[in-house]
Design a protein around this motif. Sequence first.
Motif, short mmCIF file in Angstrom:
data_model
loop_
_atom_site.label_atom_id
_atom_site.label_comp_id
_atom_site.label_asym_id
_atom_site.label_seq_id
_atom_site.Cartn_x
_atom_site.Cartn_y
_atom_site.Cartn_z
N VAL A 410 -13.59 63.31 -46.43
CA VAL A 410 -13.34 62.71 -45.12
C VAL A 410 -12.62 61.38 -45.26
CG1 VAL A 410 -14.41 61.71 -43.06
CG2 VAL A 410 -15.29 63.86 -43.99
N HIS A 411 -13.12 60.52 -46.13
CA HIS A 411 -12.54 59.18 -46.23
C HIS A 411 -11.19 59.17 -46.94
CE1 HIS A 411 -15.85 57.06 -44.35
NE2 HIS A 411 -16.67 57.90 -44.99
N ASN A 412 -11.01 60.02 -47.94
CA ASN A 412 -9.70 60.12 -48.57
C ASN A 412 -8.65 60.64 -47.59
OD1 ASN A 412 -10.75 59.20 -50.98
ND2 ASN A 412 -11.01 61.23 -51.88
N SER A 413 -9.05 61.60 -46.74
CA SER A 413 -8.14 62.12 -45.73
C SER A 413 -7.77 61.04 -44.71
CB SER A 413 -8.77 63.32 -45.00
OG SER A 413 -9.03 64.38 -45.89
N LEU A 414 -8.75 60.29 -44.27
CA LEU A 414 -8.48 59.23 -43.29
C LEU A 414 -7.63 58.12 -43.89
CD1 LEU A 414 -11.94 59.04 -41.48
CD2 LEU A 414 -9.80 59.97 -40.57
N ASP A 415 -7.87 57.80 -45.16
CA ASP A 415 -7.06 56.78 -45.83
C ASP A 415 -5.60 57.23 -45.94
OD1 ASP A 415 -9.30 55.21 -46.13
OD2 ASP A 415 -9.60 55.67 -48.26
N ALA A 416 -5.39 58.49 -46.29
CA ALA A 416 -4.03 59.00 -46.42
C ALA A 416 -3.34 59.06 -45.05
CB ALA A 416 -4.05 60.39 -47.06
N ALA A 417 -4.08 59.46 -44.02
CA ALA A 417 -3.51 59.50 -42.67
C ALA A 417 -3.05 58.11 -42.23
CB ALA A 417 -4.53 60.07 -41.69
N LYS A 418 -3.86 57.13 -42.50
CA LYS A 418 -3.51 55.75 -42.14
C LYS A 418 -2.29 55.28 -42.93
CE LYS A 418 -5.55 51.13 -41.66
NZ LYS A 418 -6.79 50.32 -41.83
N LYS A 419 -2.25 55.62 -44.21
CA LYS A 419 -1.14 55.21 -45.09
C LYS A 419 0.19 55.71 -44.56
CE LYS A 419 0.45 56.01 -49.87
NZ LYS A 419 0.07 56.63 -51.18
N TYR A 420 0.19 56.91 -43.97
CA TYR A 420 1.44 57.50 -43.49
C TYR A 420 1.61 57.41 -41.98
CZ TYR A 420 2.09 59.07 -48.24
OH TYR A 420 2.26 59.09 -49.61
N GLY A 421 0.88 56.48 -41.36
CA GLY A 421 1.11 56.18 -39.96
C GLY A 421 0.51 57.14 -38.96
N HIS A 422 -0.53 57.89 -39.37
CA HIS A 422 -1.17 58.84 -38.46
C HIS A 422 -2.69 58.62 -38.50
CE1 HIS A 422 2.35 61.45 -37.53
NE2 HIS A 422 2.80 60.88 -38.63
N GLU A 423 -3.11 57.44 -38.19
CA GLU A 423 -4.51 57.06 -38.31
C GLU A 423 -5.41 58.01 -37.51
OE1 GLU A 423 -7.26 53.00 -38.12
OE2 GLU A 423 -5.13 52.94 -37.60
N GLY A 424 -6.48 58.46 -38.17
CA GLY A 424 -7.46 59.34 -37.54
C GLY A 424 -7.12 60.81 -37.58
N ASP A 425 -5.95 61.19 -38.12
CA ASP A 425 -5.52 62.59 -38.15
C ASP A 425 -6.04 63.24 -39.44
OD1 ASP A 425 -4.17 65.04 -38.32
OD2 ASP A 425 -2.37 64.25 -37.38
N LEU A 426 -7.17 63.94 -39.33
CA LEU A 426 -7.79 64.56 -40.51
C LEU A 426 -6.94 65.69 -41.09
CD1 LEU A 426 -11.49 64.67 -39.27
CD2 LEU A 426 -10.67 63.42 -41.29
N GLN A 427 -6.16 66.35 -40.24
CA GLN A 427 -5.31 67.44 -40.73
C GLN A 427 -4.18 66.90 -41.61
OE1 GLN A 427 -2.84 69.33 -37.80
NE2 GLN A 427 -2.61 71.22 -38.99
N LEU A 428 -3.41 65.97 -41.07
CA LEU A 428 -2.33 65.39 -41.87
C LEU A 428 -2.88 64.69 -43.11
CD1 LEU A 428 0.89 63.68 -40.74
CD2 LEU A 428 -0.57 62.47 -42.38
N GLY A 429 -3.99 63.99 -42.91
CA GLY A 429 -4.57 63.26 -44.03
C GLY A 429 -5.02 64.16 -45.16
N ALA A 430 -5.61 65.32 -44.82
CA ALA A 430 -6.06 66.25 -45.86
C ALA A 430 -4.86 66.80 -46.62
CB ALA A 430 -6.85 67.40 -45.23
N ASN A 431 -3.82 67.20 -45.89
CA ASN A 431 -2.63 67.72 -46.56
C ASN A 431 -1.97 66.67 -47.44
OD1 ASN A 431 -2.85 70.29 -45.43
ND2 ASN A 431 -1.59 69.80 -43.66
N ALA A 432 -1.88 65.46 -46.93
CA ALA A 432 -1.22 64.39 -47.69
C ALA A 432 -2.00 64.01 -48.93
CB ALA A 432 -1.02 63.16 -46.79
N ALA A 433 -3.32 63.83 -48.77
CA ALA A 433 -4.15 63.43 -49.92
C ALA A 433 -4.16 64.51 -50.99
CB ALA A 433 -5.57 63.14 -49.45
#
Length: 448
Positions: A410-433
């Motif tokens: 959960v937290h790695n996904s949220l960190d990645a989403a924030k890093k790429y300008g999509h804060e709170g997006d668990l879907q984008l964050g999971a794919n990115a991380a």
Amino acid sequence: MFTNDYVKRVYEQAERRDGDQPEFLEAVREVLETLQPVVEAHPEYEKNAVLERFIEPERVIKFRVAWVDDSGKPQVNRGYRIQFNSAIGPYKGGLRFHPSVTESVIKFLGFEQILKNSLTTLPIGGGKGGSDFDPKGKSDAEVMRFCQAFMTELCRHIGPDTDVPAGDIGVGGREVGYLFGQYKRIRDEYSGVLTGKGLEFGGSLARTEATGYGLCYYTQEALKTLRNDSFAGKTVIISGSGNVAIFATEKAQQLGAKVVTASDSNGYVYDPNGINLDVVKDIKLGHRGRIKEYAERVPGSEYHEGCKGVWTVKGDIALPCATQNEIDEESAKTLVANGVTVVCEGANMPSTPEAIAVYKANGVLYGPAKAANAGGVATSALEMSQNSERLSWTFEEVDSKLHDIMVGIVHNSLDAAKKYGHEGDLQLGANAAGFEKVANAMVAQGIL
């Protein structure tokens, strides 16, 4: 929508090559669309053709499985093993025995498995396999003969440091036992080549519960972090009645929720008083019965034909745990209209792209399968560790590690989403991380 030329070009290439594989293309499109900001931030990925290699399996194995049924009649099925990506570890992913299995289905599952396995932070690559064999209605002897025939071919392609399969739909403890026994007989070695094994021969405590429990640990942490909320007092709609659904129900109930549904391929049951899990376990784990039996045994419950009807039930949280594409756009709209504000996926790709768009348009907390259901493969990797060490950990040890892994996702996904300008997006964050770890390993290892 594709806004990056490189990403668009790679997807169009996939369409030309694999236009007859809709499930695979659906998974590729979903991932590539969300990876566009990641690719734009890393020009070295295009320079090293990372995306082109990422969507192309390292190896596709297709084989004939010939076996004899109880009447003495020969039967022939197709077997598959897709060894998709080994950049961060040996191939790891389940075997699915179901009539719906095709190369496209196995490729989509293997592709998703790359990211799922990466998210666990454990050293396992992505793979998947299976057959169009249907164990439903078969005798134990028929299942054994099929599994032995399947493994006779598969055994030459797998090993504890090469490719470690597990179970999936249609492949439970019985099937894994038969597969393991045949591998051991042919290869004359006792190794951790399969996970999901029985406790008597190298299996791990908590593996049976892991995907369902992990789904709830993920959902609970996402609720806590993004909504300052929890399962307590919530009404939960769960589809399916296999291992994932059963143990997601168990853990959700332990966390204070009321689960009101269960389903199988024929229909669903609704119990306004909360699902009696002992009855479901007896039906499904005790004698492999049909879920309609629940309504015959539990007063006040209702059985309805048609498994998709489960999404018409009112609730707060939906946990789809049955199969791919079980929630379409219409079902997603019904869920939202009925008060559902959280959808976390226990099955693989259970929501269509149109359904996901509905979630996002309505502010639904959406936990994608590759993150939310990663507990099963995470615990499989823990089983691999125990096998390598010739040790067995307690249920509490494994469950604690599982909990920490799911919270970390959960937290790695949220960190990645924030890093790429999509804060709170668990879907984008999971794919990115998940992708970043694999992509960086691929670049480091050269053009392979």
